[in-house]
Design a protein around this motif. Structure first.
Motif, PDB file in Angstrom:
ATOM      1  N   UNK A 195       0.829  -1.213   0.000  1.00 32.49           N
ATOM      2  CA  UNK A 195       0.000   0.000   0.000  1.00 32.49           C
ATOM      3  C   UNK A 195       0.855   1.251   0.000  1.00 32.49           C
ATOM      4  N   UNK A 196       1.880   1.250   0.876  1.00 35.39           N
ATOM      5  CA  UNK A 196       2.672   2.463   1.050  1.00 35.39           C
ATOM      6  C   UNK A 196       3.365   2.849  -0.251  1.00 35.39           C
ATOM      7  N   UNK A 199       0.953   4.009  -2.922  1.00 29.05           N
ATOM      8  CA  UNK A 199       0.539   5.397  -2.736  1.00 29.05           C
ATOM      9  C   UNK A 199       1.645   6.336  -3.214  1.00 29.05           C
ATOM     10  N   UNK A 200       2.884   6.035  -2.826  1.00 28.02           N
ATOM     11  CA  UNK A 200       4.007   6.915  -3.184  1.00 28.02           C
ATOM     12  C   UNK A 200       4.164   6.998  -4.708  1.00 28.02           C
ATOM     13  N   UNK A 201       4.117   5.825  -5.362  1.00 23.06           N
ATOM     14  CA  UNK A 201       4.313   5.806  -6.809  1.00 23.06           C
ATOM     15  C   UNK A 201       3.169   6.550  -7.505  1.00 23.06           C
ATOM     16  N   UNK A 203       1.421   8.975  -6.300  1.00 24.52           N
ATOM     17  CA  UNK A 203       1.618  10.422  -6.104  1.00 24.52           C
ATOM     18  C   UNK A 203       2.528  10.983  -7.199  1.00 24.52           C
ATOM     19  N   UNK A 204       3.610  10.246  -7.489  1.00 22.09           N
ATOM     20  CA  UNK A 204       4.544  10.762  -8.496  1.00 22.09           C
ATOM     21  C   UNK A 204       3.940  10.688  -9.891  1.00 22.09           C
ATOM     22  N   UNK A 206       0.836  11.105 -10.590  1.00 23.67           N
ATOM     23  CA  UNK A 206      -0.121  12.213 -10.707  1.00 23.67           C
ATOM     24  C   UNK A 206       0.617  13.492 -11.083  1.00 23.67           C
ATOM     25  N   UNK A 224      -3.805  -4.214  -2.990  1.00 24.78           N
ATOM     26  CA  UNK A 224      -3.199  -3.407  -1.941  1.00 24.78           C
ATOM     27  C   UNK A 224      -2.588  -2.136  -2.513  1.00 24.78           C
ATOM     28  N   UNK A 231      -5.959   6.357  -2.324  1.00 21.53           N
ATOM     29  CA  UNK A 231      -5.715   7.424  -1.337  1.00 21.53           C
ATOM     30  C   UNK A 231      -4.953   8.579  -1.968  1.00 21.53           C
ATOM     31  N   UNK A 234      -7.239  10.625  -4.109  1.00 20.01           N
ATOM     32  CA  UNK A 234      -8.172  11.443  -3.324  1.00 20.01           C
ATOM     33  C   UNK A 234      -7.447  12.652  -2.742  1.00 20.01           C
ATOM     34  N   UNK A 235      -6.223  12.417  -2.227  1.00 24.84           N
ATOM     35  CA  UNK A 235      -5.489  13.544  -1.638  1.00 24.84           C
ATOM     36  C   UNK A 235      -5.122  14.588  -2.688  1.00 24.84           C
ATOM     37  N   UNK A 236      -5.007  14.129  -3.947  1.00 22.48           N
ATOM     38  CA  UNK A 236      -4.660  15.078  -5.011  1.00 22.48           C
ATOM     39  C   UNK A 236      -5.909  15.738  -5.591  1.00 22.48           C
ATOM     40  N   UNK A 237      -7.068  15.436  -5.001  1.00 24.76           N
ATOM     41  CA  UNK A 237      -8.302  16.056  -5.469  1.00 24.76           C
ATOM     42  C   UNK A 237      -8.905  15.368  -6.679  1.00 24.76           C
ATOM     43  N   UNK A 254     -10.806  -5.261   1.103  1.00 22.23           N
ATOM     44  CA  UNK A 254     -10.759  -3.804   1.127  1.00 22.23           C
ATOM     45  C   UNK A 254     -11.077  -3.163  -0.222  1.00 22.23           C
TER      46      UNK A 254
END
Lengths: 321, 336, 515
Positions: A195-196, A199-201, A203-204, A206, A224, A231, A234-237, A254
């Motif tokens: 998951x972690x 999410x990190x990948x 983010x980049x 995006x 996962x 997430x 969603x955090x990036x809108x 999940x």
């Protein structure tokens, strides 16, 4: 599809014979790898349930990821004179001598979830596994269908570099979208199945793709990573599930929650029920002498938001995922 | 024993700058920052946000290494504390959750410290025990699955922001400030450097080396606990199998990039944190670049090697530019 | 040395060996000759150059100058292995064999008898038994080496060396951890080896053993050859003189007159304090303005005494009293709390923190006493450093220089400053003038006198007897890990101290002039 037909046939015949009187007296030993992932825990839970359904005396030995423990467990099953042995091999090689011992004791061995080195083909009755290339293909085909001819840039979250599952799921997906020139993979990075990192990948991705505006769909090699990617979106809108399509593999609980919330679109199931088809094959073999095919492929079922994800979540959440 | 003159860390800061510029070259929008839901948003922010867990670990690790020790267990301690936080988050208030997770980190550190200082076990062996066992403990807590939570309080520690800065970055800066106050505001820093430089001489000079040894491992445990909480809060769940996996190595690397010798002695907390951000800047750059993932580790290794070579005093003389930096630092710079 | 052409060349001849380490001269044109069948004692105090000489002749360190001839042929081994191949083997105090391997494996490690590439265990054991049998040793050679006593381990190491066709055997303090009987066994082996024409270099600091087994003695002092003579031409007193470098005629320096009748407060008294296996129980009284000197050869128990006083080692018997109160000193911290300070002999490993600055090194002990939570401000540290750099003339006068870059004498001054900063009641100095240049000697002695005048109690270990007699009010002589004499007043003479050190328990009579 031939295999699918075979699979169905064996499942049907299994269902017919599972009520046979002999099944109740049957003892089967299962050398499980361990509980390194939620899926593995679910496989154990489901196997037990499937055995109970068939009145089979089922013994599970947890090998804690060690081949030596698995070999010990198999020897002990042979010594106990069980009727059949299930093996989820932790590695592909090194099984020859212990499987020969089982063969000499006339105890059939069924491989679950993973295959062994082709050289050992004569040493087991059948292998019940999923086809991870096929899983990727199902995901790809769903995306081609859903994109419906519109241009679609896909970002891919790969599994651990070098893991065969990651390689196969990548290849299968590429096969699935091969015919559609409108769907293409624009970025592909490893998220290590976690998951972690997912999410990190994401983010980049995006940021690299104009704040996500250029991303039409995300394909993740497991759920996962997709949960992490959702997430990040969603955090990036962004609105995953509507603005950005998602498709991933495994069908862990999940992801159904996310699908129920409209934040994920599709997942391809890697069924934890490998033991069910295996029980059926063994019962048919013992009762009728029916020789199962060398490979029983499990179904790679596609779930979408239309499949009542909350109900699936409820059915899966206590399996140990 | 090589004598090292006090440095002002020019080479680390230059390295961080160069990597950020390289990131900008492979990804022109690298320095773009906008506000998203009251929170700064951009690749540069990602570097600091994603680098926070390793930066937190490196704050504890730098003290341990300065004492000639090493703490291999921090990744596993992250997993334990993250698991505890995630398991309690939906049923208990945030103070209780934090107290439990930080308390567990403290106990882990105490265990390591006692093994090293009282039983005299070599640090690498002593902390290896918890490195191996700790992940198992974390798996027991989560029962092998990913424990998720919905508590917005805990989630704030991972995904929230304070004055626009992501909470993990604020927590890292806070922990750094607290640690600096603790070791540089008191004489602890001097005592740690003296003990790391010459343990026998320091004991004969009346320094309570044993007490300080236990202390630095406890602090490392606390830092790892905070990193574990941040990691769990970030993904709204605890993944005992993967949380903090191999991060002890990144933390050690951050400390080394920060110029602290593995043989103990002089240390710099700020430069260790800079080292952590150098590592993360590299990771983020690789992700943005679109290189195939198979090349990630090679690229990382080459960059790390370059940074370390630039720092090596023996080689430094051969690079004219860097040589100048070293000369400048000789004129009595200040340490962090 | 004029070897005529008719005489065979000596077995081993070293001429003009020199070696410097970073400006410090460890060996200065040393000659050394070993004949076949000879046991040759190589003696000297700490830092005399014994280990450097051994390392230089076995190629472990590279010598700056000098020739090495074995049987008249010049050789230049570049490593211990090459030396062994040439015929020079060394057995160190800490036997460097593999304790977990069997005796036989240790004897033949790296040269096991093999057939078709396989080790012939049986053959190896048979040969091991035969080899040890030559030394009258009959033990189970398949048992691990560590299951045997240190003495047997030494004999195994010697047997291994001899079996590798060693002509010259160097034994570096082999008897340090052996009991009397084991020493006899070892000596028997040594004598037997000489009968085979092997030459033995024997390093020890037990003088009795030198006279018991050796044929010839060579003494090094401060990296130079102090003298070499057959053992029967060098009486014990002369030997001690050679080692400590003193001629009786030189011993004219007088200590300054003691002001008698001045009331001196007891700072600390020790009664029956000792530690089994380290130092026999002793009494010691340390008074304000009073210098107690500890004299004796290396290994006589001087450092052990001061380490007990400072709590660096814990005494297992006796009682201590400080300022009239019974105390127990279990650690340096406790000693510091009582107002003690200690400058150890091993400056580099136990004294300075090389990479910290002069300022930080000076502040260290005072800071430790105040505790971490009340740090000395930077201004206080600067003031402290400035004060002591001026007071002790520390050079270069740069408080921010890493102390490891200073000369030995200036490092010693920094250490003194570290303790003076704590204003101790009792200052313990272990070899305060060792390894520092002559100019700094005088400064440090002047300093000791001043401190004494200001009312500090001092306990000083020194091999520099001439210096010691100029400032000591009382000299305790140590021998074989026991305090054997207490000299005061007019007794404090170099000659008296030398004679007391040289006194043998029984066998060797004192020479007349020492009486």
């Amino acid at each position: 599809m031939n295999l699918r037909a075979l699979l169905l046939a064996s499942a049907v015949s299994g269902a017919l014979f599972s009520v046979g009187a002999q099944a109740a007296d049957m003892t089967i030993g299962f050398s499980q790898i361990g509980s390194e992932s939620g899926w593995r825990a679910a496989e154990t839970t489901v196997s037990k349930a499937e055995a109970k359904k068939r009145n089979i005396n089922f013994k599970i030995a947890d090998a804690q990821q060690k081949q030596e423990n698995q070999i010990k467990a198999i020897r002990s099953f042979v010594a106990q004179g069980v009727d059949a042995i299930f093996l989820a091999p932790v590695v592909a090689t090194g099984w020859d001598s212990v499987l020969k011992e089982a063969q000499e004791a006339k105890i059939p061995v069924v491989l679950l979830d993973r295959d062994i080195d082709p050289a050992g083909k004569d040493l087991y009755l059948t292998a019940v596994t999923s086809d991870s290339v096929h899983e990727g293909k199902v995901a790809g085909e769903w995306l081609v269908k859903t994109a419906a001819g519109k241009p679609c840039n896909v970002v891919e979250l790969q599994g651990t570099v070098g893991a065969s599952v990651a390689t196969n799921r990548k290849k299968g997906f590429e096969d699935g979208i091969a015919g559609a020139s409108n769907v293409k993979i624009v970025r592909s990075q490893t998220g290590d199945f976690t998951r972690a990192k997912g999410k990190e990948v994401m983010e980049s991705f995006i940021k690299a793709e104009g704040g996500g505006k250029n991303i039409c769909a995300v394909y993740a090699h497991n759920d996962d990573m997709m949960v992490g990617a959702i997430q990040a979106m969603k955090e990036a809108g962004l609105k995953p599930g509507t603005e950005v399509l998602t498709v991933s593999i495994d069908a862990v609980p999940d992801i159904f929650k996310a699908m129920a919330a409209g934040e994920a679109n599709a997942t391809v199931e890697l069924t934890p029920n490998m033991a069910g088809p295996a029980f059926d094959a063994i019962i048919a073999f013992k009762d009728k002498g029916t020789m199962p095919p060398k490979w029983i492929q499990t179904e790679s079922k596609l779930y979408t938001q239309a499949d009542n994800p909350m109900a699936v979540y409820e059915s899966k959440k206590d399996l140990g995922y | 024993m090589a004598l090292r003159l006090p440095r002002i860390g020019t080479s680390q800061i230059v390295a961080l700058g160069l990597i950020l510029v390289a990131n900008w070259i492979v990804s022109p929008q690298f320095f773009d920052i906008r506000v998203q839901d009251g929170r700064l948003f951009g690749s540069l922010i990602d570097v600091f946000n994603r680098g926070a867990p390793v930066a937190l670990l490196s704050i504890g690790m730098v003290l341990v290494i300065a004492m000639r020790g090493i703490d291999l267990s921090v990744g596993a301690v992250m997993a334990i504390c993250g698991a505890i936080a995630a398991s309690l988050a939906d049923t208990h208030s945030l103070p209780v959750v934090l107290a439990a997770a930080l308390g567990a980190g403290l106990l882990c550190g105490l265990w390591n410290g006692l093994l090293v200082a009282v039983l005299g076990i070599q640090p690498i062996v002593a902390t290896l025990i918890l490195m191996v066992a700790g992940r198992g403990i974390a798996q027991l807590i989560t029962e092998g699955r990913i424990v998720t939570f919905t508590s917005p309080d805990l989630a704030f520690l991972g995904g929230g922001s304070v004055l626009g800065l992501p909470t993990p970055v604020v927590l890292t800066l806070g922990m750094m400030a607290l640690t600096l106050a603790l070791v540089r505001g008191t004489a602890l820093g001097l005592m740690i450097e003296a003990t790391g430089g010459n343990p026998r001489a320091s004991a004969l000079a009346g320094i309570g080396t044993r007490f300080i040894t236990v202390g630095v491992y406890v602090w490392s445990g606390l830092c790892a606990a905070l990193a574990g909480i941040v990691a769990s809060a970030d993904i709204l769940g605890a993944d005992a199998n993967n949380a903090g996996l191999w991060l002890e190595l990144d933390a050690i690397l951050a400390v080394v990039i920060g110029g602290t010798s593995l043989f103990g002695g002089r240390f710099s907390i700020i430069l260790a944190v800079v080292g952590a951000f150098i590592i993360q800047a590299m990771n983020t750059g690789i992700l943005l670049s679109g290189f195939p993932p198979e090349t990630n580790l090679v690229v990382k290794a080459v960059v790390v090697l370059t940074v370390l070579l630039a720092q090596s005093p023996r080689l430094g003389g051969h690079f004219a530019g860097i040589g100048v930096l070293f000369k400048r630092s000789k004129s009595g710079g200040k340490r962090s | 040395m004029h070897a005529t052409e008719t005489l065979p060349p000596p077995l081993l001849a070293l001429t003009g060996f020199s070696k410097s380490f970073a400006g410090f001269v460890a060996l200065d044109h040393v000659d050394f000759t070993l004949h076949a069948g000879e046991i040759h004692a190589l003696l000297g105090e700490n830092g005399a150059g014994k280990s450097t000489l051994i390392k230089a002749m076995t190629g472990v360190v590279h010598r700056d100058a000098g020739t090495l001839r074995l049987d008249g042929v010049a050789i230049a081994p570049r490593s211990a292995e090459e030396a062994v191949r040439a015929g020079i083997a060394t057995v160190y105090q800490e036997v460097n064999l593999a304790p977990n391997l069997s005796v036989a494996q240790n004897l033949f490690l790296g040269r096991q008898p093999t057939r078709f590439g396989l080790v012939r265990e049986g053959e190896m054991r048979r040969r091991a038994r035969a080899l040890l049998g030559e030394f009258g040793l009959s033990i189970d050679v398949s048992a691990p080496l560590e299951s045997y006593s240190v003495a047997i381990q030494h004999i195994v190491a010697i047997a291994r060396a001899v079996d590798q066709s060693a002509r010259v055997l160097i034994l570096d303090e082999p008897t340090a951890s052996l009991d009397a009987h084991e020493v006899e066994v070892l000596f028997a082996v040594m004598r037997q080896l000489t009968s085979r024409g092997i030459g033995i270099v024997f390093v020890t600091h037990f003088l009795d053993q030198v006279y018991a087994v050796c044929d010839r003695i060579t003494v090094l002092r401060n990296g130079r050859l102090a003298g070499s003579a057959p053992v029967d031409e060098l009486p014990r007193l002369d030997l001690v003189r050679l080692m400590l470098g003193r001629e009786l005629s030189e011993a004219t320096s007088r200590r300054p007159p003691v002001v008698e009748g001045e009331a001196r407060a007891d700072v600390a008294t020790f009664r029956g304090v000792g530690k089994a296996g380290t130092i026999a129980p002793f009494d010691l009284a340390l008074r304000a303005g009073h210098v107690v000197g500890l004299a004796g050869l290396l290994g006589s128990g001087r450092t052990e005494t001061v380490r007990l006083v400072f709590g660096a080692e814990r005494a297992d018997c006796g009682a201590a009293e400080v300022a009239g109160r019974a105390v127990s000193i279990g650690s340096p911290r406790e000693a510091m709390a009582l107002g003690f300070g200690y400058c150890p002999e091993e400056r580099k490993t136990e004294g300075i923190v090389a990479e910290l600055t002069v300022r930080e090194n000076i502040a260290l002990a005072l800071q430790a006493r105040r505790g971490a939570l009340s740090p000395l401000s930077r201004r206080e540290q600067d003031a402290l450093a400035a004060k002591f750099i001026g007071l002790l003339d520390i050079r270069p006068p740069d408080p921010e220089r890493p102390v490891g870059l200073l000369s030995g004498g200036n490092q010693q001054k920094v250490l003194l400053a570290r303790w003076l900063a704590t204003a101790p009641r009792l200052l313990i100095l272990d070899e305060p003038t060792r390894g520092i240049d002559v100019g700094a000697h005088a400064e440090i002695i002047g300093l000791i006198r001043n401190l004494c005048r200001e009312g500090m109690a001092l306990l000083v270990v020194s091999s520099e007897l001439e210096e010691l007699v100029t400032y000591a009010d009382e000299v305790v002589v140590l021998r074989d890990r026991a305090h054997v004499a207490r000299l005061t007043g007019a007794q404090i003479e170099v000659s008296t101290i030398l004679a007391t050190i040289a006194e043998a328990p029984s066998s060797v009579p004192l020479s007349a002039d020492a009486a």
